[in-house]
Motif scaffolding. Sequence first.
Motif, short mmCIF file in Angstrom:
data_model
loop_
_atom_site.label_atom_id
_atom_site.label_comp_id
_atom_site.label_asym_id
_atom_site.label_seq_id
_atom_site.Cartn_x
_atom_site.Cartn_y
_atom_site.Cartn_z
N GLU A 188 30.07 43.19 41.09
CA GLU A 188 31.44 43.67 41.29
C GLU A 188 31.70 44.90 40.42
N CYS A 189 31.18 44.90 39.21
CA CYS A 189 31.34 46.06 38.34
C CYS A 189 30.58 47.27 38.90
N ARG A 206 46.04 57.09 37.85
CA ARG A 206 46.29 55.73 38.34
C ARG A 206 46.91 55.73 39.74
N VAL A 239 32.75 48.65 41.72
CA VAL A 239 33.91 49.38 41.20
C VAL A 239 33.46 50.71 40.57
N GLU A 254 39.31 40.72 34.63
CA GLU A 254 40.72 40.63 34.21
C GLU A 254 41.31 41.96 33.77
N HIS A 255 40.96 43.03 34.43
CA HIS A 255 41.50 44.36 34.15
C HIS A 255 41.18 44.87 32.74
N GLU A 284 44.65 51.67 47.44
CA GLU A 284 45.68 50.64 47.56
C GLU A 284 45.05 49.26 47.38
N LYS A 285 45.73 48.41 46.65
CA LYS A 285 45.28 47.04 46.37
C LYS A 285 43.95 47.00 45.62
N MET A 286 43.70 48.00 44.79
CA MET A 286 42.47 48.05 44.00
C MET A 286 42.41 46.83 43.09
N ALA A 287 41.32 46.12 43.15
CA ALA A 287 41.11 44.95 42.30
C ALA A 287 40.04 45.29 41.27
N PHE A 288 40.35 45.02 40.01
CA PHE A 288 39.39 45.28 38.94
C PHE A 288 38.76 43.97 38.51
N PRO A 289 37.45 43.98 38.27
CA PRO A 289 36.80 42.77 37.77
C PRO A 289 37.16 42.54 36.30
#
Length: 173
Positions: free
Chosen positions: A153-154, A104, A157, A116-117, A109-114
Amino acid sequence: MELITSAQRNQLFDRLTHDAFHLELRDDYSVPGEGGPFERWKRGEVDNSFMEPWTDLVTRVTGSGKTMRRVRVVTQPHSPYIQWEYETAHVNEEAGEEVRWLPRNQLPEKMAFPVEHNDWWLFDDRSVAVGHFDDEGRFLGSEVIEDPSVVAECVRVRDLLWSLAIPHREYKP
């Protein structure tokens, strides 16, 4: 939101044409079917027979020329559950699934997951089966999403994390 069962989600592999990818983000999974094997492992007993339905599915899918991949984003030091997953990951790999690990603290930095995590399966870059869990960590079911923007988006990622993650055989926690 309509949820499907694990068995219904596994039927999605029958429609797979080239690739399934799984993203795992949790450090602990309170899965009722694995409670016994996990508890036995904590006592030093090794019995991976509970994985046979899954490994049979993986063998069937990968044996037909399709790929199955998984990235586990994990906290270090590992929780006991992740230690157990690490010690059993070779079973997934022997069946044909590629497993990679990403600490992890190595996420961008500032990784956004589609979605809702939540954990998810991406099927052929066309649909996503999002796993939903209750407050105690029990799996409730999967929500199938085919919205092109969510799927895109997936895919983004997946591609990023796959390139950063460490193959199981090289990962030394």
